[in-house]
Design a protein around this motif. Sequence first.
Motif, PDB file in Angstrom:
ATOM      1  N   ARG A 183       4.110  -2.450  -1.098  1.00 17.75           N
ATOM      2  CA  ARG A 183       2.803  -2.908  -1.576  1.00 17.75           C
ATOM      3  C   ARG A 183       2.437  -2.174  -2.855  1.00 17.75           C
ATOM      4  O   ARG A 183       1.923  -2.774  -3.809  1.00 17.75           O
ATOM      5  N   GLN A 184       2.693  -0.871  -2.883  1.00 19.76           N
ATOM      6  CA  GLN A 184       2.404  -0.102  -4.087  1.00 19.76           C
ATOM      7  C   GLN A 184       3.268  -0.564  -5.256  1.00 19.76           C
ATOM      8  O   GLN A 184       2.785  -0.687  -6.388  1.00 19.76           O
ATOM      9  N   PHE A 239      10.337   6.744   6.263  1.00 13.87           N
ATOM     10  CA  PHE A 239       9.155   6.088   6.824  1.00 13.87           C
ATOM     11  C   PHE A 239       8.233   5.544   5.734  1.00 13.87           C
ATOM     12  O   PHE A 239       7.952   6.219   4.749  1.00 13.87           O
ATOM     13  N   GLY A 240       7.751   4.309   5.975  1.00 13.97           N
ATOM     14  CA  GLY A 240       6.941   3.620   4.972  1.00 13.97           C
ATOM     15  C   GLY A 240       5.598   3.137   5.465  1.00 13.97           C
ATOM     16  O   GLY A 240       5.151   2.051   5.090  1.00 13.97           O
ATOM     17  N   GLY A 241       4.952   3.930   6.318  1.00 14.91           N
ATOM     18  CA  GLY A 241       3.624   3.548   6.789  1.00 14.91           C
ATOM     19  C   GLY A 241       3.648   2.819   8.115  1.00 14.91           C
ATOM     20  O   GLY A 241       4.698   2.672   8.743  1.00 14.91           O
ATOM     21  N   PRO A 251      11.506   3.540   1.211  1.00  9.61           N
ATOM     22  CA  PRO A 251      11.316   3.811   2.646  1.00  9.61           C
ATOM     23  C   PRO A 251      10.657   2.605   3.321  1.00  9.61           C
ATOM     24  O   PRO A 251       9.613   2.135   2.857  1.00  9.61           O
ATOM     25  N   TYR A 252      11.267   2.106   4.399  1.00 13.14           N
ATOM     26  CA  TYR A 252      10.725   0.892   5.025  1.00 13.14           C
ATOM     27  C   TYR A 252      10.642   0.960   6.551  1.00 13.14           C
ATOM     28  O   TYR A 252      10.266  -0.019   7.198  1.00 13.14           O
ATOM     29  N   GLN A 260      10.782  -7.594   8.902  1.00  6.28           N
ATOM     30  CA  GLN A 260       9.770  -7.356   7.869  1.00  6.28           C
ATOM     31  C   GLN A 260       9.859  -8.364   6.722  1.00  6.28           C
ATOM     32  O   GLN A 260       8.975  -8.404   5.862  1.00  6.28           O
ATOM     33  N   HIS A 261      10.895  -9.183   6.713  1.00  2.14           N
ATOM     34  CA  HIS A 261      11.167 -10.025   5.552  1.00  2.14           C
ATOM     35  C   HIS A 261      10.049 -11.021   5.254  1.00  2.14           C
ATOM     36  O   HIS A 261       9.721 -11.255   4.083  1.00  2.14           O
ATOM     37  N   GLN A 262       9.488 -11.617   6.272  1.00  2.00           N
ATOM     38  CA  GLN A 262       8.436 -12.610   6.038  1.00  2.00           C
ATOM     39  C   GLN A 262       7.214 -11.980   5.374  1.00  2.00           C
ATOM     40  O   GLN A 262       6.655 -12.535   4.409  1.00  2.00           O
ATOM     41  N   GLU A 263       6.802 -10.831   5.877  1.00  7.39           N
ATOM     42  CA  GLU A 263       5.641 -10.152   5.296  1.00  7.39           C
ATOM     43  C   GLU A 263       5.942  -9.648   3.889  1.00  7.39           C
ATOM     44  O   GLU A 263       5.086  -9.728   2.994  1.00  7.39           O
ATOM     45  N   LEU A 264       7.153  -9.149   3.666  1.00  8.30           N
ATOM     46  CA  LEU A 264       7.520  -8.672   2.332  1.00  8.30           C
ATOM     47  C   LEU A 264       7.536  -9.823   1.335  1.00  8.30           C
ATOM     48  O   LEU A 264       7.140  -9.660   0.174  1.00  8.30           O
TER      49      LEU A 264
END
Length: 278
Positions: free
Chosen positions: A225-226, A215-217, A194-195, A251-255
């Motif tokens: 992260r988990q 949903f992922g937060g 979930p992202y 979200q790719h940069q943060e991932l």
Amino acid sequence: MITNDNLLTTNNWLVNTVRALEASGIGTARLDCLILLEDMTGKDRGWLLAHPETKLTGKQQSKLANQIDKRIKHTPLAYVRGKSEFYGREFIINEFVLEPRPESETMIGLLKTLPDNATIIDVGTGSGALAITAKLEIPDADVFATDIDRNCLKIAVQNAKKHNVNVSFYEGDLLKALPKNKFGSSSALLCNLPYVPDNYHINDAAMMEPKLAIFGGSDGLELYRQLFGQIRNKKQANNPKFVLTESLPFQHQELAKIAKHAGYELRKTDDFIQLFQR
């Protein structure tokens, strides 16, 4: 409600139901109706359009009326049909699992290019579409899959039987579900977790899919992260060589930062999919 008129033709049914779906804001009204007609009659849309005078039986009309009533309420078409297509194959779908998305097929394409994929682990398998497709495309690989939801695993097992493949399924939290001897340095992880950020707008049909699978937060990356935290806590020698993830492009940069903290470098990005290597 779509009425069951006697001797209703497929063309009349199509005209009436397309109008009803369009009035409910379904942007794919005609396509949806044709797909349901194909399912019901066993004929492809070319044949149906060439034979508009074909009659629908009372039983067919009744079942189609129930399906259209659900679609009018924006129930996803896959749930209405009880099935969906992924990588050219049909999978059983119900309200407990997320409908497999076309963008996820890119993950299979990248997986097939890897030099070392003897062990493949699908984390958060849902319907089992990724794990089963991986086994069908790479028959010599040992394929395992995990999910925290037992209802998902029931559907995944049904799909594995449907496609006659040997995939081992485990219930539990991400990688914690796996026996220790199933996890090694030759592993490739398929991670379509979930992202979607909690406050991100999704359409009415997606809102009817299981929230646990969407949903992922706050930023959508909490499950990743988990996952990388679980990898980081394992012995370095046993960490998987490759990790493939799916997320929204912004979200790719943060991932990539999350993966790097666990010892993985970004090797390739293709649409929603990122490939990381240890």
